[in-house]
Design a protein around this motif. Sequence first.
Motif, PDB file in Angstrom:
ATOM      1  N   GLY A 217       0.823  -1.196   0.000  1.00 45.46           N
ATOM      2  CA  GLY A 217       0.000   0.000   0.000  1.00 45.46           C
ATOM      3  C   GLY A 217       0.858   1.247   0.000  1.00 45.46           C
ATOM      4  N   THR A 218       0.240   2.379  -0.289  1.00 45.78           N
ATOM      5  CA  THR A 218       1.004   3.625  -0.456  1.00 45.78           C
ATOM      6  C   THR A 218       1.473   4.236   0.861  1.00 45.78           C
ATOM      7  OG1 THR A 218      -1.033   4.938  -0.493  1.00 45.78           O
ATOM      8  CG2 THR A 218      -0.202   4.136  -2.609  1.00 45.78           C
ATOM      9  N   LYS A 219       1.095   3.639   1.998  1.00 50.53           N
ATOM     10  CA  LYS A 219       1.633   4.075   3.292  1.00 50.53           C
ATOM     11  C   LYS A 219       2.414   2.943   3.972  1.00 50.53           C
ATOM     12  CE  LYS A 219      -1.625   7.781   4.371  1.00 50.53           C
ATOM     13  NZ  LYS A 219      -2.577   8.346   5.381  1.00 50.53           N
ATOM     14  N   ASP A 220       2.866   1.996   3.178  1.00 49.73           N
ATOM     15  CA  ASP A 220       3.588   0.831   3.685  1.00 49.73           C
ATOM     16  C   ASP A 220       5.062   1.193   3.874  1.00 49.73           C
ATOM     17  OD1 ASP A 220       4.354  -1.707   4.377  1.00 49.73           O
ATOM     18  OD2 ASP A 220       3.608  -2.684   2.564  1.00 49.73           O
ATOM     19  N   VAL A 221       5.342   2.033   4.877  1.00 47.88           N
ATOM     20  CA  VAL A 221       6.702   2.531   5.109  1.00 47.88           C
ATOM     21  C   VAL A 221       7.090   2.386   6.580  1.00 47.88           C
ATOM     22  CG1 VAL A 221       6.589   4.177   3.209  1.00 47.88           C
ATOM     23  CG2 VAL A 221       5.872   4.894   5.488  1.00 47.88           C
ATOM     24  N   PHE A 222       8.407   2.327   6.794  1.00 44.71           N
ATOM     25  CA  PHE A 222       9.004   2.393   8.124  1.00 44.71           C
ATOM     26  C   PHE A 222      10.161   3.375   8.036  1.00 44.71           C
ATOM     27  CE2 PHE A 222       6.934  -1.726   8.719  1.00 44.71           C
ATOM     28  CZ  PHE A 222       6.517  -1.645  10.044  1.00 44.71           C
ATOM     29  N   GLU A 250      -4.454   2.298  -1.920  1.00 43.45           N
ATOM     30  CA  GLU A 250      -4.192   3.697  -1.576  1.00 43.45           C
ATOM     31  C   GLU A 250      -4.401   3.894  -0.082  1.00 43.45           C
ATOM     32  OE1 GLU A 250      -3.067   7.570  -2.108  1.00 43.45           O
ATOM     33  OE2 GLU A 250      -3.165   6.044  -3.698  1.00 43.45           O
ATOM     34  N   GLY A 251      -3.376   4.418   0.603  1.00 40.50           N
ATOM     35  CA  GLY A 251      -3.460   4.685   2.031  1.00 40.50           C
ATOM     36  C   GLY A 251      -3.243   3.477   2.924  1.00 40.50           C
ATOM     37  N   VAL A 252      -2.948   2.322   2.341  1.00 42.17           N
ATOM     38  CA  VAL A 252      -2.766   1.093   3.123  1.00 42.17           C
ATOM     39  C   VAL A 252      -1.359   1.053   3.724  1.00 42.17           C
ATOM     40  CG1 VAL A 252      -2.546  -1.427   2.934  1.00 42.17           C
ATOM     41  CG2 VAL A 252      -4.469  -0.244   1.852  1.00 42.17           C
ATOM     42  N   ASP A 253      -1.290   0.743   5.022  1.00 40.63           N
ATOM     43  CA  ASP A 253       0.013   0.641   5.682  1.00 40.63           C
ATOM     44  C   ASP A 253       0.435  -0.818   5.838  1.00 40.63           C
ATOM     45  OD1 ASP A 253      -1.322  -0.398   7.911  1.00 40.63           O
ATOM     46  OD2 ASP A 253      -1.215   1.457   9.061  1.00 40.63           O
ATOM     47  N   ASP A 299     -15.126  -6.304  -8.955  1.00 45.89           N
ATOM     48  CA  ASP A 299     -14.361  -5.237  -9.588  1.00 45.89           C
ATOM     49  C   ASP A 299     -13.569  -4.455  -8.539  1.00 45.89           C
ATOM     50  OD1 ASP A 299     -15.367  -5.891 -12.081  1.00 45.89           O
ATOM     51  OD2 ASP A 299     -17.030  -4.453 -11.927  1.00 45.89           O
ATOM     52  N   PRO A 300     -12.441  -3.855  -8.920  1.00 44.83           N
ATOM     53  CA  PRO A 300     -11.672  -3.040  -7.965  1.00 44.83           C
ATOM     54  C   PRO A 300     -12.509  -1.880  -7.440  1.00 44.83           C
ATOM     55  CG  PRO A 300     -10.384  -3.487  -9.945  1.00 44.83           C
ATOM     56  CD  PRO A 300     -11.792  -3.923 -10.243  1.00 44.83           C
ATOM     57  N   ILE A 301     -12.244  -1.491  -6.200  1.00 48.72           N
ATOM     58  CA  ILE A 301     -12.900  -0.328  -5.621  1.00 48.72           C
ATOM     59  C   ILE A 301     -11.972   0.878  -5.751  1.00 48.72           C
ATOM     60  CG2 ILE A 301     -14.215  -1.749  -4.012  1.00 48.72           C
ATOM     61  CD1 ILE A 301     -12.256  -0.863  -1.814  1.00 48.72           C
ATOM     62  N   GLN A 302     -12.475   2.041  -5.418  1.00 55.34           N
ATOM     63  CA  GLN A 302     -11.655   3.247  -5.483  1.00 55.34           C
ATOM     64  C   GLN A 302     -10.449   3.102  -4.573  1.00 55.34           C
ATOM     65  OE1 GLN A 302     -13.774   6.859  -4.618  1.00 55.34           O
ATOM     66  NE2 GLN A 302     -11.995   8.177  -4.901  1.00 55.34           N
ATOM     67  N   GLY A 303      -9.283   3.393  -5.122  1.00 52.71           N
ATOM     68  CA  GLY A 303      -8.040   3.313  -4.352  1.00 52.71           C
ATOM     69  C   GLY A 303      -7.326   1.975  -4.451  1.00 52.71           C
ATOM     70  N   GLU A 304      -7.935   1.019  -5.141  1.00 53.61           N
ATOM     71  CA  GLU A 304      -7.345  -0.312  -5.301  1.00 53.61           C
ATOM     72  C   GLU A 304      -6.807  -0.469  -6.728  1.00 53.61           C
ATOM     73  OE1 GLU A 304      -8.809  -5.015  -5.440  1.00 53.61           O
ATOM     74  OE2 GLU A 304     -10.229  -3.410  -4.982  1.00 53.61           O
TER      75      GLU A 304
END
Length: 309
Positions: A217-222, A250-253, A299-304
């Motif tokens: 995800g786009t927040k998958d950071v350390f 989107e926004g997934v950590d 189907d994909p959802i928004q942000g996927e």
Amino acid sequence: MPSAQPKGRESVHAVSVEGAPLTQQTCKARLAGQSHEFTLSAKTLSGRLVPITVFAPLESGRYPLAVFSHGAFAAPDRYRAMLAPIAAAGFIVVTPMHIDSEDFDDDIPPTQSDIWLTRNADMALALNPPSSITKRLSDCGLTIDQERTVAIGHSYGALVAQLTAGAKAIESADALTDRRNLGVSAVVGWSPPGPMPGVITKQGWSSLAVPALTITGTKDVFPGFVDDWRSHTTSYENGPSGLSSLWVGEGVDHYFGGMFGREKPADAVSQRMFEQALAKSLEFLEHGVNVANPCLLSDPIQGETRSEK
């Protein structure tokens, strides 16, 4: 090195899915069933005792095997939200507790070398479950179909799972070590690490030999360790064409807001994204073991974002 003490826990899980009723053939409907869980201990070839948690379908039958490697310092039961539904959908999930788990109460922490070697030994054990596991399953009317096997992992465990599928790590004198298990037909890596000095280069994923799905995800950071979430896509970007798939939220950590690993109440967006990623994982795994009537993915959802190459 820690000694394993089984918890002896046994339970049944009922998994629900929010929203309108779904047809039986959707991936989410299959994930919404019930599963059985038990924990015991098994010995590696060296005689080390390993706690192993098994998640299995309630209905008797012969099911494909899924082996799972948890993230650093975590434990199998912290991934119940992921593994219990996969079992309910028709897999026998075998997941060892690695020696770096915080659930071990040890005064002297294991070395990185010990962690690496024992994690790989744990996966070898899970891929060839001993009689203590198969007998317990048999008592429940369950049999493992070891001709249909997949691997799953999260974070550090995702890399360990990918090694069973053909990725090659650097283990001595810059030599690549092949830890592939020929029985593994697909692998799903949730937030696999990127290149690690002295462990794996980006070329290490080019030898993946089976279909591989990477989830991040786009927040998958350390900060200070993984500063750019795109590092987690390295296994996809450098995996073989025709075998590599990617799911990005989107926004997934790293823990989908607390759905697993570092559990805490997750917000509605994180829960929704987790449901989507889990459904994609199941669809991917079912194709990997040639399920006769694989589940239907919505189907994909928004942000996927779903990608293949």
